[in-house]
Design an enzyme around this catalytic site. Structure first.
Site, PDB file in Angstrom:
ATOM      1  N   GLU A  31       0.838  -1.195   0.000  1.00 51.38           N
ATOM      2  CA  GLU A  31       0.000   0.000   0.000  1.00 51.38           C
ATOM      3  C   GLU A  31       0.877   1.250   0.000  1.00 51.38           C
ATOM      4  O   GLU A  31       2.091   1.174   0.206  1.00 51.38           O
ATOM      5  CB  GLU A  31      -0.906   0.013   1.224  1.00 51.38           C
ATOM      6  CG  GLU A  31      -0.135   0.100   2.533  1.00 51.38           C
ATOM      7  CD  GLU A  31      -1.003   0.534   3.698  1.00 51.38           C
ATOM      8  OE1 GLU A  31      -1.302   1.752   3.752  1.00 51.38           O
ATOM      9  OE2 GLU A  31      -1.343  -0.305   4.547  1.00 51.38           O
ATOM     10  N   LYS A 165      -5.587  -3.068  13.631  1.00 53.88           N
ATOM     11  CA  LYS A 165      -4.981  -2.003  14.435  1.00 53.88           C
ATOM     12  C   LYS A 165      -5.579  -2.025  15.836  1.00 53.88           C
ATOM     13  O   LYS A 165      -6.799  -2.112  16.001  1.00 53.88           O
ATOM     14  CB  LYS A 165      -5.185  -0.642  13.783  1.00 53.88           C
ATOM     15  CG  LYS A 165      -4.443  -0.484  12.454  1.00 53.88           C
ATOM     16  CD  LYS A 165      -4.615   0.909  11.893  1.00 53.88           C
ATOM     17  CE  LYS A 165      -3.803   1.102  10.623  1.00 53.88           C
ATOM     18  NZ  LYS A 165      -4.380   0.392   9.471  1.00 53.88           N
TER      19      LYS A 165
END
Length: 309
Positions: A31, A165
């Site tokens: 990414e 996360k």
């Protein structure tokens, strides 16, 4: 220079990626939001180069993905990577605005969801990132749920991360992934990791101990026509982790700051990560870099294993 241009679709492959595709070599997608929104220059460029180098050393080819002036780039040349690392105001692209950036000739960095879309289109089946998005804490009021989860359910890419996360509601994130039929495989341990920490307090739905086993699992899914992606949760190396109990204190303070400052939508995650960076005096960023590098290494091993599976 760039090769393999498809003007009709505004897609360009870097020379290295085009050559790798031509010879059937292992490729790992990366990414670009971690470059544009993750840390300042020149640290972001050094990190990007390090991650690409780790993938090459493991026998695969890195393909950092970004939209530049409306063109989707699958792999970046050295000068493009340098320029992107210094770009201000790049869009943060997910499924909803990925095509918008291309249509409007904008520059944007790809999140997990957008990178998966681009990787699948390019025929790349393995993607390394830091941590996926998921169900935010308090989502029962805010309805803030990342598009990453929906993308994992529909797009056939193996995503290697250090789990979700830890700023998220990890139990609810795992519940949504289960509902959507996404395999969640923790690498090398039975417990699901929590990004900066090896422990989340939650048992992983599945676990495997080798890249070859992961490749074989994916091959079996394909043989049975099971669509969608797979999440590989790769625990951060023990020497680099911040223990979960300690991280929860920092996350609680960051969440309180975000609520006080009325932060919403796409701004929440970068705000929290920046707040935690300040609270930990940079320690969280060092751990973040370590886990991204660790994920890149495992992703390359899986990509190589897929070429022989």
């Amino acid at each position: 220079m760039n090769t393999n241009i498809n003007p009709a679709a505004n897609v360009v492959f870097s020379q290295e990626v085009a050559e790798a595709k031509a010879r059937g070599a292992a490729i790992v997608a990366l990414e670009s939001t971690i470059i544009t929104h993750g840390m300042p220059y020149p640290g972001n460029l050094e990190m990007a180069k390090s991650v690409e180098g780790i993938i090459r050393d493991a026998g695969a080819v890195p393909a950092t993905i970004a939209v530049i002036d409306g063109t989707l780039h699958i792999g970046l040349e050295a000068d493009q990577l340098e320029t992107l690392a210094q770009t201000q105001g790049a869009m943060k692209l997910s499924r909803a605005d990925f095509a918008f950036a291309i249509a409007e000739h904008r520059t944007g960095a790809t999140t997990v969801a957008a990178t998966m879309i681009a990787a699948a289109r390019a025929g790349i089946s393995v993607f390394a990132t830091g941590g996926i998005g998921g169900v935010h804490r308090g989502a029962e009021q805010s309805f803030d749920i990342s598009a990453d989860l929906e993308e994992l359910s529909r797009t056939a890419v193996i995503v290697v991360s250090a789990g979700a996360k830890a700023i998220l509601d990890v139990p609810k994130t795992l519940e949504v992934l289960e509902t959507k039929g996404v395999p969640v495989v923790t690498f090398g341990q039975e417990e699901f990791p929590a990004f900066w920490s090896r422990s989340s307090g939650l048992k992983s739905p599945l676990s495997l101990n080798t890249a070859a086993a992961i490749a074989n699992f994916q091959k079996t899914r394909a043989e049975f026509g099971i669509h969608g992606g797979m999440l590989i949760a790769n625990p951060v190396p023990e020497a680099d982790e911040i223990p979960r109990d300690e991280m929860e204190i920092y996350i609680g303070r960051a969440l309180a700051d975000a609520e006080s400052d009325e932060i919403q939508g796409k701004a929440v995650t970068p705000y929290l990560l920046d707040s935690i960076f300040r609270i930990t005096e940079g320690r969280s960023l060092k751990t973040n870099i370590a886990l991204v590098e660790n994920n890149a290494r495992l992703a390359a091993e899986i990509a190589v294993a897929l070429t022989v599976a």
